[in-house]
Motif scaffolding. Structure first.
Motif, PDB file in Angstrom:
ATOM      1  N   ASP A 122       0.833  -1.211   0.000  1.00  0.00           N
ATOM      2  CA  ASP A 122       0.000   0.000   0.000  1.00  0.00           C
ATOM      3  C   ASP A 122       0.864   1.257   0.000  1.00  0.00           C
ATOM      4  OD1 ASP A 122      -2.260  -1.519  -0.040  1.00  0.00           O
ATOM      5  OD2 ASP A 122      -2.686  -1.335   2.120  1.00  0.00           O
ATOM      6  N   ALA A 123       1.913   1.252   0.833  1.00  0.00           N
ATOM      7  CA  ALA A 123       2.816   2.406   0.884  1.00  0.00           C
ATOM      8  C   ALA A 123       3.563   2.560  -0.436  1.00  0.00           C
ATOM      9  CB  ALA A 123       3.801   2.246   2.035  1.00  0.00           C
ATOM     10  N   ARG A 124       3.914   1.443  -1.052  1.00  0.00           N
ATOM     11  CA  ARG A 124       4.623   1.488  -2.330  1.00  0.00           C
ATOM     12  C   ARG A 124       3.739   2.111  -3.411  1.00  0.00           C
ATOM     13  NH1 ARG A 124       6.942  -4.151  -4.298  1.00  0.00           N
ATOM     14  NH2 ARG A 124       7.625  -4.101  -2.099  1.00  0.00           N
ATOM     15  N   ARG A 125       2.481   1.723  -3.447  1.00  0.00           N
ATOM     16  CA  ARG A 125       1.562   2.288  -4.448  1.00  0.00           C
ATOM     17  C   ARG A 125       1.359   3.781  -4.217  1.00  0.00           C
ATOM     18  NH1 ARG A 125      -0.970  -2.862  -3.969  1.00  0.00           N
ATOM     19  NH2 ARG A 125      -2.200  -2.151  -2.180  1.00  0.00           N
ATOM     20  N   LYS A 126       1.253   4.184  -2.952  1.00  0.00           N
ATOM     21  CA  LYS A 126       1.056   5.605  -2.650  1.00  0.00           C
ATOM     22  C   LYS A 126       2.257   6.430  -3.090  1.00  0.00           C
ATOM     23  CE  LYS A 126      -0.051   8.755   1.149  1.00  0.00           C
ATOM     24  NZ  LYS A 126      -0.322   8.872   2.604  1.00  0.00           N
ATOM     25  N   LEU A 127       3.452   5.936  -2.821  1.00  0.00           N
ATOM     26  CA  LEU A 127       4.653   6.664  -3.220  1.00  0.00           C
ATOM     27  C   LEU A 127       4.795   6.686  -4.737  1.00  0.00           C
ATOM     28  CD1 LEU A 127       7.115   5.388  -0.472  1.00  0.00           C
ATOM     29  CD2 LEU A 127       6.408   7.767  -0.825  1.00  0.00           C
ATOM     30  N   CYS A 128       4.402   5.606  -5.383  1.00  0.00           N
ATOM     31  CA  CYS A 128       4.442   5.565  -6.850  1.00  0.00           C
ATOM     32  C   CYS A 128       3.543   6.638  -7.443  1.00  0.00           C
ATOM     33  CB  CYS A 128       4.029   4.179  -7.321  1.00  0.00           C
ATOM     34  SG  CYS A 128       3.900   4.009  -9.112  1.00  0.00           S
ATOM     35  N   GLN A 129       2.385   6.856  -6.840  1.00  0.00           N
ATOM     36  CA  GLN A 129       1.405   7.800  -7.373  1.00  0.00           C
ATOM     37  C   GLN A 129       1.717   9.245  -6.998  1.00  0.00           C
ATOM     38  OE1 GLN A 129      -2.233   6.241  -5.791  1.00  0.00           O
ATOM     39  NE2 GLN A 129      -2.168   4.374  -7.025  1.00  0.00           N
ATOM     40  N   SER A 130       2.178   9.467  -5.767  1.00  0.00           N
ATOM     41  CA  SER A 130       2.293  10.848  -5.299  1.00  0.00           C
ATOM     42  C   SER A 130       3.627  11.189  -4.660  1.00  0.00           C
ATOM     43  CB  SER A 130       1.173  11.150  -4.292  1.00  0.00           C
ATOM     44  OG  SER A 130       1.243  10.258  -3.187  1.00  0.00           O
ATOM     45  N   GLY A 131       4.579  10.257  -4.620  1.00  0.00           N
ATOM     46  CA  GLY A 131       5.869  10.544  -3.999  1.00  0.00           C
ATOM     47  C   GLY A 131       6.661  11.569  -4.790  1.00  0.00           C
ATOM     48  N   ARG A 132       7.334  12.448  -4.083  1.00  0.00           N
ATOM     49  CA  ARG A 132       8.175  13.468  -4.715  1.00  0.00           C
ATOM     50  C   ARG A 132       9.661  13.153  -4.560  1.00  0.00           C
ATOM     51  NH1 ARG A 132       3.713  14.395  -6.201  1.00  0.00           N
ATOM     52  NH2 ARG A 132       2.718  16.422  -6.506  1.00  0.00           N
ATOM     53  N   ILE A 133      10.036  12.505  -3.459  1.00  0.00           N
ATOM     54  CA  ILE A 133      11.435  12.146  -3.200  1.00  0.00           C
ATOM     55  C   ILE A 133      11.459  10.658  -2.888  1.00  0.00           C
ATOM     56  CG2 ILE A 133      13.473  12.574  -1.779  1.00  0.00           C
ATOM     57  CD1 ILE A 133      12.287  15.345  -1.134  1.00  0.00           C
ATOM     58  N   ILE A 134      11.998   9.869  -3.819  1.00  0.00           N
ATOM     59  CA  ILE A 134      12.015   8.424  -3.672  1.00  0.00           C
ATOM     60  C   ILE A 134      13.444   7.972  -3.375  1.00  0.00           C
ATOM     61  CG2 ILE A 134      11.633   6.210  -4.817  1.00  0.00           C
ATOM     62  CD1 ILE A 134       9.065   7.755  -4.149  1.00  0.00           C
ATOM     63  N   LEU A 135      13.597   7.242  -2.281  1.00  0.00           N
ATOM     64  CA  LEU A 135      14.893   6.692  -1.898  1.00  0.00           C
ATOM     65  C   LEU A 135      14.838   5.177  -2.078  1.00  0.00           C
ATOM     66  CD1 LEU A 135      13.922   9.029   0.385  1.00  0.00           C
ATOM     67  CD2 LEU A 135      16.319   8.801   0.997  1.00  0.00           C
ATOM     68  N   THR A 136      15.799   4.626  -2.801  1.00  0.00           N
ATOM     69  CA  THR A 136      15.787   3.195  -3.073  1.00  0.00           C
ATOM     70  C   THR A 136      17.213   2.726  -3.305  1.00  0.00           C
ATOM     71  OG1 THR A 136      14.731   1.467  -4.407  1.00  0.00           O
ATOM     72  CG2 THR A 136      15.386   3.486  -5.561  1.00  0.00           C
ATOM     73  N   ASN A 137      17.363   1.523  -3.844  1.00  0.00           N
ATOM     74  CA  ASN A 137      18.679   0.962  -4.126  1.00  0.00           C
ATOM     75  C   ASN A 137      18.712   0.471  -5.574  1.00  0.00           C
ATOM     76  OD1 ASN A 137      17.763  -2.002  -4.101  1.00  0.00           O
ATOM     77  ND2 ASN A 137      17.114  -1.304  -2.079  1.00  0.00           N
ATOM     78  N   PRO A 138      19.893   0.255  -6.130  1.00  0.00           N
ATOM     79  CA  PRO A 138      19.968  -0.144  -7.547  1.00  0.00           C
ATOM     80  C   PRO A 138      19.192  -1.411  -7.867  1.00  0.00           C
ATOM     81  CG  PRO A 138      22.120   0.563  -6.769  1.00  0.00           C
ATOM     82  CD  PRO A 138      21.232   0.503  -5.556  1.00  0.00           C
ATOM     83  N   ASP A 139      19.205  -2.386  -6.955  1.00  0.00           N
ATOM     84  CA  ASP A 139      18.515  -3.642  -7.229  1.00  0.00           C
ATOM     85  C   ASP A 139      17.013  -3.426  -7.384  1.00  0.00           C
ATOM     86  OD1 ASP A 139      18.475  -6.663  -7.299  1.00  0.00           O
ATOM     87  OD2 ASP A 139      17.168  -6.308  -5.579  1.00  0.00           O
ATOM     88  N   PHE A 140      16.418  -2.636  -6.498  1.00  0.00           N
ATOM     89  CA  PHE A 140      14.978  -2.414  -6.584  1.00  0.00           C
ATOM     90  C   PHE A 140      14.628  -1.551  -7.792  1.00  0.00           C
ATOM     91  CE2 PHE A 140      10.771  -0.875  -5.485  1.00  0.00           C
ATOM     92  CZ  PHE A 140      10.182  -2.007  -4.938  1.00  0.00           C
ATOM     93  N   LEU A 141      15.488  -0.591  -8.106  1.00  0.00           N
ATOM     94  CA  LEU A 141      15.257   0.215  -9.311  1.00  0.00           C
ATOM     95  C   LEU A 141      15.213  -0.693 -10.540  1.00  0.00           C
ATOM     96  CD1 LEU A 141      15.073   2.952 -10.811  1.00  0.00           C
ATOM     97  CD2 LEU A 141      17.577   2.992 -10.822  1.00  0.00           C
ATOM     98  N   HIS A 142      16.119  -1.652 -10.598  1.00  0.00           N
ATOM     99  CA  HIS A 142      16.173  -2.583 -11.735  1.00  0.00           C
ATOM    100  C   HIS A 142      14.976  -3.527 -11.763  1.00  0.00           C
ATOM    101  CE1 HIS A 142      17.476  -5.858 -14.311  1.00  0.00           C
ATOM    102  NE2 HIS A 142      17.415  -6.683 -13.281  1.00  0.00           N
ATOM    103  N   ALA A 143      14.704  -4.181 -10.627  1.00  0.00           N
ATOM    104  CA  ALA A 143      13.756  -5.291 -10.616  1.00  0.00           C
ATOM    105  C   ALA A 143      12.299  -4.858 -10.534  1.00  0.00           C
ATOM    106  CB  ALA A 143      14.068  -6.233  -9.443  1.00  0.00           C
ATOM    107  N   ALA A 144      12.036  -3.692  -9.945  1.00  0.00           N
ATOM    108  CA  ALA A 144      10.648  -3.309  -9.709  1.00  0.00           C
ATOM    109  C   ALA A 144      10.238  -2.003 -10.379  1.00  0.00           C
ATOM    110  CB  ALA A 144      10.397  -3.208  -8.197  1.00  0.00           C
ATOM    111  N   ILE A 145      11.077  -0.981 -10.288  1.00  0.00           N
ATOM    112  CA  ILE A 145      10.660   0.331 -10.814  1.00  0.00           C
ATOM    113  C   ILE A 145      10.785   0.375 -12.337  1.00  0.00           C
ATOM    114  CG2 ILE A 145      11.125   2.808 -10.792  1.00  0.00           C
ATOM    115  CD1 ILE A 145      11.940   2.560  -7.875  1.00  0.00           C
ATOM    116  N   LEU A 146      11.968   0.086 -12.856  1.00  0.00           N
ATOM    117  CA  LEU A 146      12.134   0.134 -14.310  1.00  0.00           C
ATOM    118  C   LEU A 146      11.357  -0.980 -15.008  1.00  0.00           C
ATOM    119  CD1 LEU A 146      15.899   1.080 -14.732  1.00  0.00           C
ATOM    120  CD2 LEU A 146      13.881   2.549 -14.855  1.00  0.00           C
TER     121      LEU A 146
END
Length: 261
Positions: free
Chosen positions: A144-168
């Motif tokens: 739920d928090a992930r979906r909210k940040l995806c829709q309205s987050g302005r500053i996203i902090l993550t790691n390269p693995d998650f950027l690769h596997a989930a965001i991109l």
């Protein structure tokens, strides 16, 4: 600690046989302060003062000047020298002036992302009325928090693995975020070497293709502890030209290095 007394005690010990082969003494260094050419927003200046930051170090001002000129910047300075402020200040300045703009911050570990989120929250707490819109998105983030940040987050902090596997991998869900992306931060640049660095280099090339698709051209801010070739490393890793800020203006106490054979 009286370092000289410790050295005398070591060299006078019964079992000392000349193991100390070199002693290097580095004197204390005073802070080098500077003011950026473009003044920070008044509210941000007040927030910094509330945290006890009255003036900026020279490398912080130099980083802000380079970013204001539209450059990508790699900042190299010692521990506790205020490197994080070099990206917190421009990101919060953008949030104050252009609330729709976004920032993506990459850290090699989940713990570092959580630490930096708390640092952002401390600074934002002194900015009355600012909705930070920041959050960590990684494998531990509830759906739920992930979906909210995806829709309205302005500053996203993550790691390269998650950027690769989930965001991109699901970039269409992040379309609004990518379309308004202003800054990318790559912290701890010095750890991205070897096979890990090669993988992250390929990840950035994939990221640029996605950003080109959405018409975004963000600036990149890299931060690192001491490394021999920071500008070359940043340019090879990210695939973009960088300005180097390596003149550490922070204060530092005297240091003694002892080489023990």
């Amino acid at each position: 600690m009286d370092v000289e007394a410790v050295l005398r005690e070591l060299t006078n010990a019964p079992d000392y046989e000349g193991q100390i082969v070199h002693v290097e003494r580095v004197p204390a260094r005073k802070a080098q302060l500077a003011t950026p050419r473009n003044r920070l927003p008044y509210a941000l200046e007040n927030a910094l003062r509330a945290l006890g930051i009255e003036h900026l170090y020279s490398h912080q001002a130099a980083a802000l000047d380079a970013l204001a000129a539209g450059k990508n910047v790699v900042i190299v300075s010692g521990p506790a020298s205020g490197k994080s402020l070099c990206y917190q200040m421009p990101i919060l300045t953008a949030r104050l002036g252009q609330p729709s703009e976004r920032a993506l911050l990459l850290f090699p570990t989940k713990a570092l992302a959580q630490d930096q989120l708390r640092a952002f929250e401390r600074l934002a707490a002194a900015l009355s009325g600012l909705s930070l819109g920041a959050g960590v998105v990684d494998g531990d983030t509830p759906p739920d928090a992930r979906r909210k940040l995806c829709q309205s987050g302005r500053i996203i902090l993550t790691n390269p693995d998650f950027l690769h596997a989930a965001i991109l991998a699901n970039h269409s869900r992040w379309a609004t975020f990518f379309e308004t992306l202003r800054y990318i931060v790559l912290d701890e640049l010095h750890v991205y070497t070897g096979l890990f660095g090669a993988n992250v280099g390929n990840l950035f090339r994939r990221l640029w293709r996605v950003l080109d698709h959405y018409g975004a051209h963000p600036q990149v801010i890299c931060c690192s502890a001491t490394v021999a070739n920071p500008q070359q490393l940043a340019e090879q890793l990210v695939g973009r030209p960088f300005d180097l800020v390596a003149d550490d203006g922070s204060t530092r106490g005297a240091r003694t290095y002892v080489l023990w054979n």
